[in-house]
Design an enzyme around this catalytic site. Sequence first.
Site: not given
Ligand code: GLN
Length: 573
Positions: A42, A178, A218, A411, A435, A537, A539
């Site tokens: 992989s 598999i 190969t 985030c 959190e 995000h 990105e």
């Molecule tokens: N843990 C945080 C939340 O759920 C940030 C999530 C993240 O960084 N994608 O809000």
Amino acid sequence: MKKLQLGQIQRVILIFVKNVGYYEERLMVQVQYIFVTGGVLSSVGKGILTSSIGKMLQIRGLNPTVIKIDPYVNVDAGTMNPYMHGEVFVTDDGGETDLDLGWYERFLDLELKQKNNLTTGLVYRNVIEKERRGDFLGRCVQIVPHITDEIKNCIKSVAKSNNTEIILTEVGGTVGDIEGLPFLEAIRQMRIDEGFNNTLYVHVALVPVLDVTNELKTKPLQHSVNELRRIGIQPDIIVARSPYMIDMKTLRKIALFGTIPEEAVFCSYNAKSVYQVPLILNKQGMGEYICHRLGYACSESNNRDWFDFVNSVIKPKYEVNIALVGKYAGLSDSYVSMKEALTHAGAAIDTQVCIEYLESEKFEKNPSCIEDLLKYDGIFIPYGFGSRGSEGKIDAINFSRKNDIPFLGICFGFQLAVVEFARNVCGLKNANSIEIAEDSPHPVIDIMPEQRNIKSKGATMRLGSHKIVLKPETLAHSLYKTEQIFERHRHRFEVNLNYLNILKEKGLIFSGNSADGRRMEILELPDQYFFLASQFHGEFKSRPGKPSPTYYGFIKACLSKKMGNAKPVFSQL
Ligand code: GLN
């Protein structure tokens, strides 16, 4: 001319209506399918190869789309640990997918959908739902034909909804696994269903160098081709994945044992940048070979932009060093879209972005280590979940703010920047995110109200593209140069509105909000050289030649500061 009788007209209309369906099908573009399989091991580079094939077709004016098949039993990638399996990529429509979709989007500048990622879990779920509904009443539901039919239907339905002429399908895993068998059986059948001219099998396998003899070997590739044939698939093209360009003798050997013409063997060797791979393969004639095989007489058009981008990645004038403080666990793929977004931002200003992945826990265990951050041009705090390492990240944010080192948070990085500010500027002792500490006296980051009663983990976060309104005369506005943006999300927690006033009073600017003003999306500190974080995000939408504005601003600031320049003013760029 003889006039038509009423009855005759009715008959003509009837025949026409009856045949509409038939003609509609006839008029539909015949879709062609390219399947990419991998052998030997992989991580052989199937994702980059698939994206590169797409790029070679795109520069010839074709419009391919891509599907990733993941043979694991998870319904999607959302429930998998990114530090073990790599990042979870998020699509515009809120799909939590395999990271390869990120490569397809970046290489081909596409916006893919959840549907473009197919897993064993998803296929079985669909079939079992049908069985429960009674769709197969009386019949015994089997892998062939029910599972394989479902796989084929999923692939074909992407073709229909994308209105494309070419679908690239990457089969994840390694030939011989598999889990992959039903998928390989389905793509084998597709040659019978769609015809030889409309299907193409590309097999990529490792050709290692044995260090004792310094010779390219190969045999593993030959075995993987044999394994594929055992299943009933004869590859049309073989790509040897090797450390350097293979010689003619080795190439001929691969062709002979693979039963394919020499012109159908290509070599993907180690390159400085993955973005070079389409250029390397195109130079060997792969794009032309595929087009010829599929019956296209198209010539290569303009790939100047890609070329220029690659040049600025591999021959940069400047360099910046960034500390990415996260939960790295030795797998750089866990932050792959972020890494690429930083690369795209750097390439836009001829700058190589060197990223050092630092475990945030190190700052918790050994607080004096924080001083090490002084040697970096910028500090980047990525996404994250859970309490492990969060204090170390907060320390790093605090260090960047106090020492005015350019900072970008994404985030979780955004949420922890709020926590740091609440604790150290607003004086809210033990402020935290719910959190991390459910009993925090100042839960400045709280669970979103609609998330409170959600127990199930799969696909239940706030996901995908949402509108964000930017405040005029802010850094965010000057970076995006517009008032409304759409960016992708993946979170359950957000800024607690009860603390908004105190945060704002003390100088934190929320320069981007959700359209209803209730969700904080971007924060910035205008007195700092560059201090910005986003709940979303950026990105996921960053592309070669089109960097994400927040990442661009960050890297530009890192370079300016390194060169001793005044802080960049983005609206004047
Ligand atoms: N843990 C945080 C939340 O759920 C940030 C999530 C993240 O960084 N994608 O809000």
